[in-house]
Design an enzyme around this catalytic site. Structure first.
Site, PDB file in Angstrom:
ATOM      1  N   CYS A  81      27.004 -22.880  10.813  1.00 44.92           N
ATOM      2  CA  CYS A  81      27.754 -23.777  10.915  1.00 44.92           C
ATOM      3  C   CYS A  81      27.569 -24.113  12.512  1.00 44.92           C
ATOM      4  O   CYS A  81      28.185 -24.511  13.370  1.00 44.92           O
ATOM      5  CB  CYS A  81      29.038 -22.856  11.375  1.00 44.92           C
ATOM      6  SG  CYS A  81      29.094 -21.499  12.126  1.00 44.92           S
ATOM      7  N   CYS A 140       0.866  -1.224  -0.032  1.00 46.09           N
ATOM      8  CA  CYS A 140       0.109  -0.416   0.101  1.00 46.09           C
ATOM      9  C   CYS A 140       0.803   1.245  -0.099  1.00 46.09           C
ATOM     10  O   CYS A 140       0.194   2.299  -0.164  1.00 46.09           O
ATOM     11  CB  CYS A 140      -1.337   0.134   0.798  1.00 46.09           C
ATOM     12  SG  CYS A 140      -0.186  -0.107   2.748  1.00 46.09           S
TER      13      CYS A 140
END
Lengths: 623, 328
Positions: free
Chosen positions: A430, A168
């Site tokens: 990791c 919007c």
């Protein structure tokens, strides 16, 4: 430092360079001079004119050719005996798998986008090859070292994702110039010249239905081009604003926009007047409204009337000179006519909404997310990469440093080394920490989760999704036909209706075999999402900010001559917040710089964020 | 800002080529750059990095002065000399490098300036806005710096030396006014007054802050040793260590500095370096100098005052203000 040991390590090393752009050119040259003699180089890009101010291995005659190949040839001229293997390819291609990465002693990144950086990070982790990562913007730059188990990986710190705007704001309530640019580029330009089948939030219906067309953007075969251009102008800048104004609720606390009609902006000019100058356009040159209207200076801010002239002219030129491309065009910052159209349209819209107008040069920067770049920073960063690479080759991990290149000296330093951080225990890349996804399981399709979360946020390339032991999706070649059909079916199902239903508390396992990355996502069902703050309709979390601990070198001190008690970097290790603060300093600086050239930078200081994957864009264009 | 002659617009060709950097420093700076003339005395791996940077940036002209005939040694850190004797044999460093540099940017005039830097006269200097000197005896540097200061025209002087894994840059911009832009603040006009090279190297050490980088002192000891021996920078080896340590003692005694401020290991490194240049250090020094010269020409951004040091041993790139500017 050129000790005998380091010279040996350099000579024996096999290195992979990813990227032959601004940093890459400098890096390849410095590696070769330093004595590296086995270098592999990957880059999928071709050379453009705007590269030549800093990518010094390239000449004008090379424009259009592969960066990797040209860079290789240029360096072999002054170091003919070394081995450089160049690949004109995407680092994400399957040929560059974990086994490929394993042959190298170190990987050096000179990339320009987050996506590829994350991909290389994962392959380096999987192949257990150290990574030296880098990035620059203007006078700022940084070099970091990532060694599995010793330092944080590239993704231990969450990276800012490309800014997206609520629909919007773009369609009805822009408050910044960048909103107008996004409107002009992603809605108007796409509607006019892009794929007609794509969803578009532009209003295409006219007021009274006087026209027989359901879509005002359609042009009748016999419709005069001038008439058409003016009709489009009045529709998007006039009528659509009137429609928006009808919604009183929207404007209670906002400035009301002004509709703009061509009869007001260019009252004197008759329909035919504009068309004449075009004819003297040299046929060989790229069509340009600026050229045909005689506007020379891209730095100049055009008046509303001039923007209107440019707008009409670009529209006409597209239809006259580039008719064949209409329907297939994607905005490209190097397409002059497209930049002219977007600039003028954004400016006319900005005028309606009381937003300051901008020059074509500035608008191009915003539209193309262009990152500032100079040769000097790239050269220095490349030098620092080589210095770290030599340490990595010698396993000198106590002396690994991440180095920031600053514009304003901080504690006398222009180049500021900081000790690397320990791996973040909650990093999903990791470590094995699960993530949490808030999502409405009753309305969200699997496809949305894969696109918005697994591909976009987690950066997976060819993901596989499992619920318990049930495989619900797999990507890539080599699938059986019935498997592929089954997965395609699953994509369109909402989560709760999958063969193994996903509900509150379900655990998803997602994997990417190429990246050898696997992670778990715990699902939390939620029904309400804030459209402004959570435009994706789902929220990924659980990737908590790391507890910052630095790799402890004995005594945490820097080597050699920096023995004075309160040495600058010593302060940094004493204060775990320093690195973060520094990042903030870098960012604020950037925003400040950007204010002079509009809101160019919405992104991290080391990445170019594009609304679209640039590789995709190029591929589409070349088809 | 603005200034004479800045009215002309950049050509379309310039705008396209310089697009990314104009986004960094602005059109005005780009116009000023294209009118600046730079002289480099002493062609080596470090100054070549600098030359590459400013040719790419689009300075008006670059002149190279170095009559030394190219030898095998010159190839080590210099990517502008092809390793082919049939190309470089019998030709001067300036000639060979000039040819390669021209290719980098057809909009920049690159030329060879024949002559002896130690004999440069004032009128010759007036042709330039920026003078960079490298690998020349202190005597020559002082002479050129002094001559720059005597001209009515504003000529910025720089000296740059790479000692293998570390390096030093000196800047004398005389009186320099520029626009400072700090994050979150309005641009502000600033004035700086620089000391000459002679002044900057003769400051009593006792008056310097304790944190002054050790390289500053070590470079002065080395320079003093080389001058008294009549040698060029870098014409040293480890065998000179005893004499250099004696020089250190003499200077430290005279200026009341503890000798430990100039570690023996550091002097050893500098002596062993000789004329050797470590290419990553060349890139860093040449990058910093390039940036400094661009700041100086464009009168935009905080310029370095007045020394810069880089050392791979600690990875820091630091500025030193010698003598320190008194705080207001």
């Amino acid at each position: 430092m050129a000790s005998a040991a380091s010279e040996e390590a350099v000579k024996a090393a096999k290195v992979l360079m990813v990227g032959a752009g601004g940093i890459g050119c400098e890096l390849l040259k410095t590696l070769a001079l330093t004595g590296f003699s086995d270098i592999h180089l990957i880059d999928l890009d071709t050379i453009e004119v705007s590269n030549l101010n800093r990518q010094f291995l390239f000449r004008k005659s090379h424009v259009g050719q592969s960066k990797a190949h040209v860079a290789r040839d240029a360096v072999l001229k002054f170091r003919p005996k070394i081995n450089i293997s160049s690949y004109h390819a995407n680092v994400k291609d399957a040929q560059f798998n974990v086994d490929f990465f394993k042959q190298f002693n170190v990987v050096l990144n000179g990339l320009d986008n987050l996506d590829a950086r994350r991909h290389v990070n994962r392959l380096c982790l999987a192949a257990e090859v150290p990574l030296v990562e880098s990035g620059t913007t203007g006078f700022l730059g940084q070099v970091t070292v990532h060694v599995k188990g010793k330092t944080e990986c590239y993704e231990c710190q969450p990276k800012p994702v490309p800014k997206s705007y609520p629909v919007c704001t773009i369609t009805s309530t822009p408050s910044k110039f960048v909103h107008c640019i996004v409107w002009a580029k992603d809605l108007l330009f796409a509607k006019l010249f892009g794929d007609k089948n794509q969803d578009n939030d532009l209003n295409v219906h006219s007021k009274d239905g006087s026209s027989s067309k359901s879509d005002v953007f359609e042009r009748d075969v016999d419709e005069d081009l001038d008439q058409y251009a003016r009709r489009i102008y009045d529709h998007v800048f006039g009528y659509n604003i009137e429609v928006a104004l009808d919604n009183e609720e929207t404007w209670k606390n906002r400035r009301r926009p002004t509709p703009v009609y061509i009869r007001d902006t260019l009252p004197e000019e008759t329909v035919q007047q504009n068309g004449t100058s075009r004819e003297c356009n040299n046929g060989h040159e790229e069509p340009s409204a600026m050229a045909s209207l005689g506007f020379r200076n891209p730095q100049e801010i055009w008046t509303l009337a001039d923007n209107s002239r440019v707008f009409l002219e670009t529209l006409k030129l597209f239809f006259e000179k580039r008719q064949k491309e209409i329907g297939n065009l994607i905005f490209d910052k190097d397409d002059q006519l497209a930049v002219e159209l977007v600039t003028s349209a954004a400016n006319i819209r900005a005028h309606s909404f009381g937003i300051p107008l901008h020059s074509l040069f500035e608008a191009k920067g915003v539209a193309g997310n262009i990152v500032h770049a100079v040769a000097t920073t790239n050269a220095m960063i490349a030098g620092l990469i080589v210095i770290e690479a030599v340490k990595v080759l010698q396993g000198d991990y106590k002396n690994y440093r991440m180095t920031y290149c600053l514009e304003h000296a901080k504690r006398k330093m222009l180049l500021m080394p900081v000790e690397p951080f320990e791996p973040n225990e909650s990093c999903y890349v990791c470590s094995e920490t699960p993530l949490l996804l808030d999502v409405n399981t009753k309305t969200t399709k699997l496809r949305e989760v894969i696109d918005k979360i697994i591909k976009s946020k987690l950066g997976m390339n060819l993901p596989l999704v499992m619920i318990g032991s049930t495989l619900v999706f797999e990507d890539g070649d080599g699938l059986e036909e019935d498997e592929a059909a089954n997965y395609a079916l699953n994509l369109e199902k909402v989560l709760a209706e999958l063969p193994a239903p996903v509900i509150n508390g379900t655990k998803l396992t997602v994997e990417d075999f190429q990246q050898e990355l696997s992670c778990s996502i715990n699902i939390k069902h939620r029904e309400e999402f804030d459209e402004e703050k959570e435009p994706d309709g789902m929220v990924l979390s659980g990737w908590s900010a790391p507890v910052e601990k630095q790799v402890t070198s004995n005594g945490g001190k820097l080597a050699a001559s920096s023995s004075s008690a309160h040495d600058t970097v010593g302060d940094a290790s004493a204060n775990p917040g320093t690195k973060r603060k520094l990042d903030e300093v870098l960012e604020s600086k950037e925003n400040c710089d950007a204010s002079s050239s509009a809101q160019v930078i919405e992104d991290d200081d080391d990445t170019i964020m594009l609304d679209e994957d640039p590789t995709l864009l190029k591929k589409k264009r070349s088809q | 800002m603005g200034g004479a002659g800045a009215e002309e617009e950049l050509t379309a060709q310039e705008t396209a080529l310089y697009d990314r950097q104009i986004r960094v420093w602005g059109v005005d700076a780009q116009k000023r750059l294209s009118k600046a003339h730079v002289l480099v005395c002493g062609v080596n791996g470090t100054t070549i990095e600098f030359c590459k940077n400013i040719v790419l940036a689009g300075v008006g002209s670059l002149s190279l002065m170095d009559d030394h005939i190219v030898t095998q040694d010159d190839l080590n850190a210099n990517f502008l000399i092809p390793p082919d004797e049939s190309i470089y044999g019998g030709r001067s460093r300036a000639e060979v490098c000039c040819e390669s540099l021209k290719d980098f940017n057809p909009m920049v005039r690159v030329a060879v300036a024949k002559g002896d830097p130690s004999l440069i006269d004032g009128e010759f200097l007036d042709r330039f806005d920026i003078i960079v000197v490298s690998c020349r005896p202190l005597k020559t540097k002082l002479f050129i710096n002094d001559n720059c200061r005597k001209r009515s025209k504003h000529i910025a002087f720089y000296s740059i030396e790479c000692k293998d894994s570390c390096g030093e840059i000196f800047a004398d911009l005389q009186n320099h006014s520029y626009v400072q832009k700090m994050p979150g603040k309005e641009p502000e006009q600033q004035e700086l007054t620089y000391p000459s090279l002679q002044e900057a190297i003769s400051v009593p050490w006792k008056s310097l802050p304790k944190k002054t980088t050790k390289l500053y002192f070590a470079m002065r000891v080395l320079e003093s040793f080389e001058s008294s021996e009549g040698r060029n920078p870098g014409e040293t080896s480890l065998s000179d260590l005893p004499a250099v340590l004696a020089r250190r003692k003499e200077m430290c005694d005279r200026m009341s500095l503890n000798e430990s401020q100039i570690p023996t290991v550091l002097l050893e490194r500098l002596l062993a370096a000789g004329k050797k240049e470590h290419p990553p250090v060349c890139a860093i020094l040449g990058g910093i100098l390039g940036q400094e010269v661009i700041k100086s020409i464009s009168c935009k951004g905080d310029p370095m005052k007045n020394f810069f040091y880089f050392d791979t041993a600690d990875g820091k790139g630091v500025m030193e203000d010698v003598p320190p500017t008194p705080a207001d």
